[in-house]
Design an enzyme around this catalytic site. Sequence first.
Site, PDB file in Angstrom:
ATOM      1  N   SER A 188      54.235  51.400  48.300  1.00  0.00           N
ATOM      2  CA  SER A 188      54.941  50.434  47.448  1.00  0.00           C
ATOM      3  C   SER A 188      54.503  48.994  47.719  1.00  0.00           C
ATOM      4  CB  SER A 188      56.459  50.602  47.601  1.00  0.00           C
ATOM      5  OG  SER A 188      56.832  50.514  48.952  1.00  0.00           O
ATOM      6  N   LYS A 213      54.970  54.574  52.531  1.00  0.00           N
ATOM      7  CA  LYS A 213      54.516  53.394  53.258  1.00  0.00           C
ATOM      8  C   LYS A 213      54.879  52.143  52.450  1.00  0.00           C
ATOM      9  CE  LYS A 213      50.856  50.945  53.377  1.00  0.00           C
ATOM     10  NZ  LYS A 213      51.602  49.718  53.685  1.00  0.00           N
ATOM     11  N   GLY A 266      50.869  48.484  43.111  1.00  0.00           N
ATOM     12  CA  GLY A 266      50.240  47.409  43.875  1.00  0.00           C
ATOM     13  C   GLY A 266      49.050  46.879  43.095  1.00  0.00           C
ATOM     14  N   SER A 267      48.078  46.343  43.808  1.00  0.00           N
ATOM     15  CA  SER A 267      46.986  45.672  43.091  1.00  0.00           C
ATOM     16  C   SER A 267      45.932  46.676  42.608  1.00  0.00           C
ATOM     17  CB  SER A 267      46.358  44.614  43.991  1.00  0.00           C
ATOM     18  OG  SER A 267      45.901  45.216  45.166  1.00  0.00           O
ATOM     19  N   THR A 268      45.205  46.254  41.597  1.00  0.00           N
ATOM     20  CA  THR A 268      44.211  47.116  40.953  1.00  0.00           C
ATOM     21  C   THR A 268      43.104  47.508  41.937  1.00  0.00           C
ATOM     22  OG1 THR A 268      44.722  46.106  38.853  1.00  0.00           O
ATOM     23  CG2 THR A 268      42.588  47.190  39.002  1.00  0.00           C
ATOM     24  N   GLY A 269      42.636  46.537  42.724  1.00  0.00           N
ATOM     25  CA  GLY A 269      41.531  46.818  43.651  1.00  0.00           C
ATOM     26  C   GLY A 269      41.902  47.906  44.646  1.00  0.00           C
ATOM     27  N   VAL A 270      43.100  47.809  45.213  1.00  0.00           N
ATOM     28  CA  VAL A 270      43.529  48.815  46.196  1.00  0.00           C
ATOM     29  C   VAL A 270      43.632  50.183  45.517  1.00  0.00           C
ATOM     30  CG1 VAL A 270      45.412  49.551  47.707  1.00  0.00           C
ATOM     31  CG2 VAL A 270      44.691  47.163  47.718  1.00  0.00           C
ATOM     32  N   GLU A 294      50.728  51.992  39.114  1.00  0.00           N
ATOM     33  CA  GLU A 294      50.999  50.817  38.273  1.00  0.00           C
ATOM     34  C   GLU A 294      50.414  49.636  39.019  1.00  0.00           C
ATOM     35  OE1 GLU A 294      51.971  51.257  35.311  1.00  0.00           O
ATOM     36  OE2 GLU A 294      52.447  53.363  35.598  1.00  0.00           O
ATOM     37  N   CYS A 328      54.894  41.593  38.320  1.00  0.00           N
ATOM     38  CA  CYS A 328      53.656  42.085  37.708  1.00  0.00           C
ATOM     39  C   CYS A 328      53.621  41.707  36.232  1.00  0.00           C
ATOM     40  CB  CYS A 328      53.574  43.588  37.870  1.00  0.00           C
ATOM     41  SG  CYS A 328      55.148  44.368  37.603  1.00  0.00           S
ATOM     42  N   GLU A 426      44.042  37.738  37.915  1.00  0.00           N
ATOM     43  CA  GLU A 426      45.445  37.776  38.333  1.00  0.00           C
ATOM     44  C   GLU A 426      45.620  36.825  39.516  1.00  0.00           C
ATOM     45  OE1 GLU A 426      47.179  41.293  40.335  1.00  0.00           O
ATOM     46  OE2 GLU A 426      48.861  41.112  38.950  1.00  0.00           O
TER      47      GLU A 426
HETATM   48  P1  NAD Z   1      48.768  45.286  47.388  1.00  0.00           P
HETATM   49  O1  NAD Z   1      47.812  46.066  46.557  1.00  0.00           O
HETATM   50  O2  NAD Z   1      48.233  44.251  48.295  1.00  0.00           O
HETATM   51  O3  NAD Z   1      49.614  46.285  48.311  1.00  0.00           O
HETATM   52  C1  NAD Z   1      50.327  47.363  47.755  1.00  0.00           C
HETATM   53  C2  NAD Z   1      50.537  48.413  48.828  1.00  0.00           C
HETATM   54  O4  NAD Z   1      49.271  49.007  49.139  1.00  0.00           O
HETATM   55  C3  NAD Z   1      51.092  47.853  50.142  1.00  0.00           C
HETATM   56  O5  NAD Z   1      52.012  48.771  50.694  1.00  0.00           O
HETATM   57  C4  NAD Z   1      49.838  47.759  50.996  1.00  0.00           C
HETATM   58  O6  NAD Z   1      50.104  47.790  52.376  1.00  0.00           O
HETATM   59  C5  NAD Z   1      49.101  49.006  50.548  1.00  0.00           C
HETATM   60  N1  NAD Z   1      47.662  49.029  50.840  1.00  0.00           N
HETATM   61  C6  NAD Z   1      46.788  48.008  50.795  1.00  0.00           C
HETATM   62  N2  NAD Z   1      45.549  48.441  51.093  1.00  0.00           N
HETATM   63  C7  NAD Z   1      45.646  49.774  51.342  1.00  0.00           C
HETATM   64  C8  NAD Z   1      44.720  50.788  51.709  1.00  0.00           C
HETATM   65  N3  NAD Z   1      43.419  50.536  51.855  1.00  0.00           N
HETATM   66  N4  NAD Z   1      45.184  52.057  51.876  1.00  0.00           N
HETATM   67  C9  NAD Z   1      46.499  52.352  51.690  1.00  0.00           C
HETATM   68  N5  NAD Z   1      47.427  51.410  51.341  1.00  0.00           N
HETATM   69  C10 NAD Z   1      47.003  50.158  51.170  1.00  0.00           C
HETATM   70  O7  NAD Z   1      49.856  44.675  46.386  1.00  0.00           O
HETATM   71  P2  NAD Z   1      51.090  43.706  46.690  1.00  0.00           P
HETATM   72  O8  NAD Z   1      50.561  42.352  47.014  1.00  0.00           O
HETATM   73  O9  NAD Z   1      52.071  44.331  47.607  1.00  0.00           O
HETATM   74  O10 NAD Z   1      51.778  43.660  45.252  1.00  0.00           O
HETATM   75  C11 NAD Z   1      51.308  42.854  44.223  1.00  0.00           C
HETATM   76  C12 NAD Z   1      50.454  43.635  43.252  1.00  0.00           C
HETATM   77  O11 NAD Z   1      51.202  44.722  42.720  1.00  0.00           O
HETATM   78  C13 NAD Z   1      50.032  42.810  42.044  1.00  0.00           C
HETATM   79  O12 NAD Z   1      48.692  43.106  41.722  1.00  0.00           O
HETATM   80  C14 NAD Z   1      50.981  43.278  40.940  1.00  0.00           C
HETATM   81  O13 NAD Z   1      50.481  43.094  39.632  1.00  0.00           O
HETATM   82  C15 NAD Z   1      51.139  44.721  41.290  1.00  0.00           C
HETATM   83  N6  NAD Z   1      52.365  45.278  40.748  1.00  0.00           N
HETATM   84  C16 NAD Z   1      52.265  46.011  39.608  1.00  0.00           C
HETATM   85  C17 NAD Z   1      53.404  46.549  39.036  1.00  0.00           C
HETATM   86  C18 NAD Z   1      53.320  47.357  37.763  1.00  0.00           C
HETATM   87  O14 NAD Z   1      54.307  47.972  37.385  1.00  0.00           O
HETATM   88  N7  NAD Z   1      52.173  47.389  37.092  1.00  0.00           N
HETATM   89  C19 NAD Z   1      54.648  46.330  39.624  1.00  0.00           C
HETATM   90  C20 NAD Z   1      54.710  45.570  40.805  1.00  0.00           C
HETATM   91  C21 NAD Z   1      53.556  45.053  41.361  1.00  0.00           C
END
Ligand code: NAD
Length: 542
Positions: A188, A213, A266-270, A294, A328, A426
């Site tokens: 999340s 996590k 989370g983010s698109t790249g991850v 998402e 988001c 973004e």
């Molecule tokens: P993030 O991608 O940095 O992290 C998201 C989760 O992924 C965290 O728990 C992080 O610890 C985990 N993570 C990161 N790298 C990882 C890896 N290599 N392996 C496993 N887990 C890993 O995102 P954030 O900063 O927490 O949230 C912001 C992002 O989420 C923005 O891009 C936002 O647009 C997106 N978001 C999208 C929606 C949607 O519904 N589309 C909703 C909320 C947030």
Amino acid sequence: MSKGVFQIPYPDNEPINSYEPGSAEHASLIAKYNEMYNQKPIDVPMYIGGKEVRTDNKKPMSPPHDHQHILGHFNYGDKSHTQAAIDAALAAKPAWEALSWEHRASIFLKAADLVAGPYRDKINAATMLAQSKTVFQSEIDAACELADFLRYNVYFMQEIYADQPDSQPGIWNRLEYRPLEGFVFAISPFNFTAIAGNLPASAAMMGNVVVWKPAESQVYSAQVLMEIFIEAGLPDGVINMITVDGPDAGDVIFSHKDFAGLHFTGSTGVFQHLWKTIGNNITKYRSYPRIVGETGGKDFIMVHKSGKPQAVVTAISRGAFEFQGQKCSAASRAYIPQSMWDFVKAGVIKDVESFKMGSPGDTKNFITAVIDERAFDKIAGFIDYAKEAKDAEIIVGGGYDKSKGYFIEPTIIVTSNPHFKTMEEEIFGPVMTIYVYEDEKFEETMTVLDATSPYALTGSIIAQDRYAIEQATVALRNCAGNFYINDKPTGAVVNQQPFGGARGSGTNDKAGSKWNLIRWASPRNIKETFVPPVNYRYPFLG
Ligand code: NAD
């Protein structure tokens, strides 16, 4: 086993408290916030198989608006804790998936009532402290959206179970909605406590076991979610919360043969990295894993010359800057017709200059801090880039200061280049970029909008002219999974605006809906023949 066809009462959206100063709810929440701010630092464990697990590697937790203040520590785990969480989930699986569905439903309905009732102040105050949300932003997220996710998903689960195939005379066809064969990994983001609760809960509700996590910057409020699940009666091991470095967790989970699904926000790249890893490991798994994600957005407001200028101003002020632009769905680019620009410019500058910024503990503040130093530096980098650019100008804001908290002034950039960096990428902060177009280039500008960014999460059209509204609805069909007419592009409500985007914004499985829940089930068809044939010869054989 059930001996009745039970029916879940149709839910309502949880009513939103307004927290007017002087009200009892305001006094109660602020008292809770102060109590939690001032209490002895807490020690947040991992929850593995119903046990609280602590390590020697303690990480501090601080409010983003007050980063020198220590709320407590959480216990950082490693690969061995990830493995222990998988083992605990798989050990819990047989009993959990055998439990009658109405008991699973009861646990999550009870969790919703705990969130809306006795835990309301605590989950809201934790979200104010962990993520720097104002009272109102916490209320619509941590209390209301979370209760809505839990209640409506239970209702949708029942609808899914009731969805059964036809049968001809002499046979009876049945569908059973099995949980996935293995465990689900929920990851999340920091920005919504409700999403953090929903990602593991939706899969668990359908009979799955979960390793969850949360984001490191959200652990403080994630812990309250675990308290609620436990009090609601969730059996040990069904949801295991680990605080482990993402790649470390991924190494163990994505090479496990029982990995059955990823529920990610989370983010698109991850997400793309995780998808690739799963793809590379595909031969290791017992089943094809479900992948639901998402992800990022570059959400827009498109304005037609017939739109109400004051509605445009308010859509920008609220849509771009609430929760510091870290939704988001937050609007981060707008296309304004030249004829309306003077009015809109004056209006947004006036609004932004009137915003108060500071701690969410002072409810006069509309803006608080961004989540952490990494986000602060990244957003400040975008602002600096705009300050230097020849084809952009900052018309309000542009300042930032991280001495006490990660505060960034709400900032509006105006650019003459529709492909300017901050129109495309973004930022995830309180930064809005505006492109002013010639009134007669409405259609052409929408073509540019459509091709400007890899994302397609949310967007809105503001217009009075019905032909223009239809034109935009068609032209922007693939630019947003959630499209708004005469509104800001934020604030989706469970069961009213099912949420999710396509393109680079995610798999569009619509959180808080049947479409999402169905991903956590693997249907099995059962055909029963009452009087089986006893001769292989068909009539055509003569
Ligand atoms: P993030 O991608 O940095 O992290 C998201 C989760 O992924 C965290 O728990 C992080 O610890 C985990 N993570 C990161 N790298 C990882 C890896 N290599 N392996 C496993 N887990 C890993 O995102 P954030 O900063 O927490 O949230 C912001 C992002 O989420 C923005 O891009 C936002 O647009 C997106 N978001 C999208 C929606 C949607 O519904 N589309 C909703 C909320 C947030």
